[in-house]
Design an enzyme around this catalytic site. Structure first.
Site, mmCIF file in Angstrom:
data_model
loop_
_atom_site.group_PDB
_atom_site.id
_atom_site.type_symbol
_atom_site.label_atom_id
_atom_site.label_comp_id
_atom_site.label_asym_id
_atom_site.label_seq_id
_atom_site.Cartn_x
_atom_site.Cartn_y
_atom_site.Cartn_z
ATOM 1 N N ARG A 94 0.738 -1.332 0.026
ATOM 2 C CA ARG A 94 0.043 0.043 0.065
ATOM 3 C C ARG A 94 0.906 1.317 -0.115
ATOM 4 O O ARG A 94 0.291 2.361 -0.063
ATOM 5 C CB ARG A 94 -1.169 0.220 1.265
ATOM 6 N N ARG A 135 -22.391 -2.095 1.607
ATOM 7 C CA ARG A 135 -21.777 -3.306 1.558
ATOM 8 C C ARG A 135 -22.169 -4.232 3.042
ATOM 9 O O ARG A 135 -22.342 -3.283 4.036
ATOM 10 C CB ARG A 135 -20.305 -3.132 1.633
ATOM 11 N N ARG A 179 -10.051 6.096 5.596
ATOM 12 C CA ARG A 179 -9.587 5.158 4.476
ATOM 13 C C ARG A 179 -9.170 5.673 3.280
ATOM 14 O O ARG A 179 -8.095 5.514 2.660
ATOM 15 C CB ARG A 179 -10.217 3.801 4.402
HETATM 16 P P1 AP5 Z 1 -9.269 -3.875 3.005
HETATM 17 O O1 AP5 Z 1 -10.017 -5.000 3.613
HETATM 18 O O2 AP5 Z 1 -8.209 -4.335 2.009
HETATM 19 O O3 AP5 Z 1 -10.038 -2.554 2.887
HETATM 20 P P2 AP5 Z 1 -9.983 -1.712 1.565
HETATM 21 O O4 AP5 Z 1 -8.688 -1.416 0.764
HETATM 22 O O5 AP5 Z 1 -10.285 -0.389 1.992
HETATM 23 O O6 AP5 Z 1 -10.972 -2.035 0.607
HETATM 24 P P3 AP5 Z 1 -12.246 -2.736 0.770
HETATM 25 O O7 AP5 Z 1 -12.276 -4.101 1.107
HETATM 26 O O8 AP5 Z 1 -13.341 -2.029 1.446
HETATM 27 O O9 AP5 Z 1 -12.657 -2.540 -0.799
HETATM 28 P P4 AP5 Z 1 -12.609 -3.641 -1.989
HETATM 29 O O10 AP5 Z 1 -11.845 -2.836 -3.036
HETATM 30 O O11 AP5 Z 1 -12.219 -5.112 -1.716
HETATM 31 O O12 AP5 Z 1 -14.129 -3.716 -2.394
HETATM 32 P P5 AP5 Z 1 -15.268 -4.968 -2.714
HETATM 33 O O13 AP5 Z 1 -14.706 -5.857 -3.519
HETATM 34 O O14 AP5 Z 1 -15.300 -5.332 -1.236
HETATM 35 O O15 AP5 Z 1 -8.367 -3.459 4.265
HETATM 36 C C1 AP5 Z 1 -9.120 -3.076 5.567
HETATM 37 C C2 AP5 Z 1 -7.919 -2.481 6.706
HETATM 38 O O16 AP5 Z 1 -6.930 -3.425 6.757
HETATM 39 C C3 AP5 Z 1 -7.133 -1.232 6.309
HETATM 40 O O17 AP5 Z 1 -7.984 -0.025 6.566
HETATM 41 C C4 AP5 Z 1 -6.063 -1.593 7.260
HETATM 42 O O18 AP5 Z 1 -6.407 -1.076 8.435
HETATM 43 C C5 AP5 Z 1 -5.808 -2.813 7.103
HETATM 44 N N1 AP5 Z 1 -4.853 -2.859 6.038
HETATM 45 C C6 AP5 Z 1 -5.038 -4.087 4.933
HETATM 46 N N2 AP5 Z 1 -4.010 -3.888 4.253
HETATM 47 C C7 AP5 Z 1 -2.802 -3.178 4.670
HETATM 48 C C8 AP5 Z 1 -1.787 -2.828 4.367
HETATM 49 N N3 AP5 Z 1 -1.160 -3.258 3.329
HETATM 50 N N4 AP5 Z 1 -0.861 -2.124 5.341
HETATM 51 C C9 AP5 Z 1 -1.474 -1.704 6.234
HETATM 52 N N5 AP5 Z 1 -2.818 -1.893 6.745
HETATM 53 C C10 AP5 Z 1 -3.618 -2.563 5.949
HETATM 54 O O19 AP5 Z 1 -16.675 -4.284 -2.944
HETATM 55 C C11 AP5 Z 1 -17.042 -3.281 -2.150
HETATM 56 C C12 AP5 Z 1 -18.584 -3.304 -2.251
HETATM 57 O O20 AP5 Z 1 -18.913 -2.742 -3.719
HETATM 58 C C13 AP5 Z 1 -19.263 -4.705 -2.263
HETATM 59 O O21 AP5 Z 1 -20.363 -4.446 -1.503
HETATM 60 C C14 AP5 Z 1 -19.486 -5.101 -3.781
HETATM 61 O O22 AP5 Z 1 -20.381 -6.170 -3.830
HETATM 62 C C15 AP5 Z 1 -19.498 -4.046 -4.400
HETATM 63 N N6 AP5 Z 1 -19.030 -3.999 -5.708
HETATM 64 C C16 AP5 Z 1 -17.710 -4.406 -6.188
HETATM 65 N N7 AP5 Z 1 -17.720 -4.195 -7.412
HETATM 66 C C17 AP5 Z 1 -18.826 -3.578 -8.072
HETATM 67 C C18 AP5 Z 1 -19.222 -2.680 -9.227
HETATM 68 N N8 AP5 Z 1 -18.289 -3.013 -10.274
HETATM 69 N N9 AP5 Z 1 -20.317 -2.061 -9.374
HETATM 70 C C19 AP5 Z 1 -20.954 -1.869 -7.921
HETATM 71 N N10 AP5 Z 1 -20.768 -2.486 -6.974
HETATM 72 C C20 AP5 Z 1 -19.773 -3.232 -6.577
HETATM 73 MG MG MG Z 2 -11.546 -6.023 0.257
#
Ligand code: AP5
Ligand code: MG
Length: 225
Positions: A94, A135, A179
């Protein structure tokens, strides 16, 4: 001799851009594991491990977890035998320090020749907020839903394991804002780094889920097989 290189795909993108959705689909298709550092950290919390207890407040408030902790759990996961043929990373690295950490992990565990490609799924902050508001996740098995686009068959119940689905703690608006700020402050140097290495693909995440996957697969064809 033409030796097949290990395939490594790295997914970047703001919260809610669809990294988890897309990497899970890709993992099924390519038969390699999708590894999300967010999921690994949530598993530590679910199992109430020492790490899990230490990171709970940080995670729930949308702050970044310490680099050493993320490196430790990623290294442990990348030592599993299912990563031998390749793997997909969701949310790691990241920022620039984590690129170095990942290189160190590769030095230890994955020294063979690798094809590394990086996919940056971009969506606006407005779209991130909209999606994360709807979500719901199952903390028991990790399944993800969207109340309109991908709702569970039975209201509030996980299709996969029958547990209750809920809002992720860090999907509360204040944590989402944090975030998004974290993401945008670290993202450009990472993009510059991977772009300079000519391994970066930019994917428009504001399309329906299948079209996003189609675009990823089209770019994947441009990478060495
Ligand atoms: P993490 O869980 O990785 O959270 P994020 O990066 O904020 O990403 P999300 O999981 O929220 O979103 P996503 O892109 O996976 O979307 P999703 O497919 O779910 O990390 C969480 C925490 O962990 C961080 O804040 C930090 O604290 C820690 N962390 C993790 N990695 C770290 C690192 N390397 N270093 C330090 N700390 C770290 O989709 C979202 C929603 O949208 C779902 O409901 C889905 O159904 C919907 N959706 C998906 N695609 C579409 C589309 N094309 N159109 C409409 N809806 C859609
Ligand atoms: Mg995710």
């Amino acid at each position: 001799m033409n030796k097949t290189k290990k395939k490594i795909l790295i997914f970047m993108g703001p919260p809610g851009s669809g990294k988890g959705t897309q990497t899970d689909m890709l993992a099924e298709r390519l038969k390699i594991p999708a590894i999300s550092t967010g999921e690994l950290l949530r598993l530590e919390m679910k199992n109430n491990t020492k790490i899990g207890k230490a990171i709970r407040k940080t995670m729930d408030s949308g702050r970044m977890v310490a680099d050493e902790t993320v490196k430790e759990i990623t290294e442990k996961r990348l030592a599993e035998p299912d990563t031998k043929k390749g793997f997909i990373l969701d949310g790691y690295p990241r920022h620039k320090k984590q690129i170095k950490d990942l290189e160190e992990i590769f030095q230890k565990l994955h020294q063979e020749e690798k094809d590394i490609s990086v996919f940056y799924i971009y969506v606006s902050s407005q779209e991130s907020r909209k999606r994360l508001g709807k979500r719901r996740v199952c903390y028991s098995c990790g399944s993800t839903y969207h109340l309109e686009i991908n709702p569970p068959k039975k209201k509030n119940i996980c299709d996969a394991c029958g547990h209750k689905i809920e809002r992720r703690k860090d999907d509360e608006p204040k944590a989402v804002s944090r975030r998004l700020r974290n993401f945008h402050s670290e993202n450009d140097p990472l993009l510059d780094h991977f772009s300079a290495r000519k391994i970066l693909f930019r994917i428009n995440g504001e399309q329906d889920i299948k079209k996003v996957q189609k675009d990823i697969l089209a770019d994947l064809k441009k990478t060495p097989s």
